[in-house]
Design an enzyme around this catalytic site. Structure first.
Site, PDB file in Angstrom:
ATOM      1  N   CYS A 119       6.268  22.140  43.560  1.00  0.00           N
ATOM      2  CA  CYS A 119       5.161  22.255  44.527  1.00  0.00           C
ATOM      3  C   CYS A 119       4.260  23.462  44.259  1.00  0.00           C
ATOM      4  CB  CYS A 119       5.696  22.293  45.949  1.00  0.00           C
ATOM      5  SG  CYS A 119       6.693  20.859  46.343  1.00  0.00           S
ATOM      6  N   HIS A 252       0.291  25.277  50.358  1.00  0.00           N
ATOM      7  CA  HIS A 252       0.981  24.027  50.029  1.00  0.00           C
ATOM      8  C   HIS A 252       1.259  23.276  51.330  1.00  0.00           C
ATOM      9  CE1 HIS A 252       3.707  21.082  48.637  1.00  0.00           C
ATOM     10  NE2 HIS A 252       4.795  21.680  49.071  1.00  0.00           N
ATOM     11  N   ASN A 282       3.703  15.567  52.156  1.00  0.00           N
ATOM     12  CA  ASN A 282       3.865  16.572  51.102  1.00  0.00           C
ATOM     13  C   ASN A 282       3.687  15.883  49.743  1.00  0.00           C
ATOM     14  OD1 ASN A 282       4.832  18.372  49.205  1.00  0.00           O
ATOM     15  ND2 ASN A 282       6.616  18.999  50.395  1.00  0.00           N
TER      16      ASN A 282
END
Ligand code: UT7
Length: 325
Positions: A119, A252, A282
């Site tokens: 990520c 993020h 996500n």
């Protein structure tokens, strides 16, 4: 004269198939897995996510995002002299997604490679491109985050399968005498490998180990909030700026609660945080460039503003990029 790297254009792509929490809950119920819109919204802020079609790989999503970014920048693929793709869900073990994107864009010759930092991948990729531009070894870079996390989810595990989605985001970064990227900050600590991983791997014609995402959500949560504050402060210090200088915080997009805690610690008001986790879930390395492109296209982000981009993910990896848009 110092060479800076500057964002010339942004782009993004989301696959057509969109599932609301209710859609996903209904699909999971058929497999005996119980969840609800209320639980997902309350614990994560997620309301919907997109899943790629069976025939779509990361390179397809990345190519669509790249075409948009090239269009926004007003340049062609032939103008690129560097392509970096951040992904943990490549089409193949090799070659890289970046070389596939290069070919799909009709370009050839320039260096193209993938970065794997989960990520934090886009922050890593942007930092590498910035360094290569500052050193003079590139002048016009395409930097992409692209993921198909739906391929590595265990749909029997409700603690993870409701969290992730697929998508891609891209930026064109060009050499400039004006800033540009002001500061970058990268970190990793491999001792946290087991709290977020996909342990399976290709071995002698088969898959050894479980090829689906495993996460200790609470351990990840606690780590994420701390390191996101630290890395943002590190980038601000390098650029001699303070948290009051941040016009937009683009963290993020994993969980709205992590983003709100980070904003609070940085004394950035919540209306200065770009939030797309509600609509995208996500999307790992794609989440930051997707959020960036969303806020550029809807007019929130304006030229001259100061943006704090920051990521955290498996590895553990974390980092930030502070830039003047
Ligand atoms: O990009 C990588 C970074 N990843 C992250 O940032 C994720 C960080 N972690 C998180 O976002 C949160 O820890 C989660 C959203 C994953 C979990 O939230 P939580 O508030 O930590 O919940 P929990 O794990 O403590 O679970 C609470 C309850 C449990 O039930 P019991 O044991 O209290 O009866 C779970 O079984 O919620 C249950 N649960 C669910 N219920 C309905 C877990 N998943 C679900 C679900 N639907 N999908």
């Amino acid at each position: 004269m110092r060479i800076f790297s500057r964002i010339l254009g942004t782009g993004s792509y989301l696959p057509e198939k969109r599932l609301t929490n209710a859609d996903l809950a209904a699909e999971l119920a058929q497999q005996g897995v119980e969840t609800s819109d209320d639980w997902i919204v309350e614990r994560t802020g997620i309301r919907a996510r997109h899943f790629a079609a069976d025939a779509q790989g990361s390179s397809d999503l990345a190519t669509e995002a790249a075409r948009q970014a090239l269009g926004a920048a007003g340049i062609s693929a032939d103008d690129l002299d560097l392509i970096i793709v951040a992904t943990s869900t490549p089409d193949m073990v090799f070659p890289s997604v970046a070389t596939m994107v290069q070919h799909k864009l009709g370009a050839a010759g320039c260096p193209a490679f993938d970065v794997q930092a989960v990520c934090s991948g886009f922050i890593y990729a942007l930092t590498i491109a910035d360094s290569m531009i500052q050193s003079g070894s590139a002048k016009c870079a395409l930097v992409i985050g692209s993921e198909v996390f739906s391929r590595i989810l265990d749909f029997q595990d409700r603690t993870t399968c409701v969290l992730f989605g697929d998508g891609a985001g891209a930026v064109i970064l060009e050499a400039s005498d004006q800033p540009g990227i002001l500061a970058t900050d990268l970190h990793a600590d491999g001792k946290y490998k087991d709290i977020l991983c996909v342990p399976g791997h290709v071995n002698r014609g088969g898959i050894l180990g479980d090829p689906v995402l495993k996460m200790d959500g609470q351990a990840v949560f606690k780590l994420a909030v701390g390191v996101l504050e630290d890395t943002a402060r590190a980038s601000l210090a390098k650029a001699n700026l303070t948290d009051a200088d941040i016009d937009w915080l683009i963290p993020h997009q994993a969980n709205i609660r992590i983003m709100q805690s980070t904003a609070k610690k940085l004394k950035v008001s919540v209306d200065k945080v770009v939030v797309t986790v509600d609509q995208h879930g996500n999307t790992s390395a794609a989440s930051i460039p997707l959020a960036l492109d969303t806020a550029v296209r809807d007019g929130r982000i304006q030229r001259g503003q100061t943006l704090m981009l920051e990521g955290v993910g498996g590895g553990f990896t974390w980092g930030s990029v502070l830039l003047r848009y």
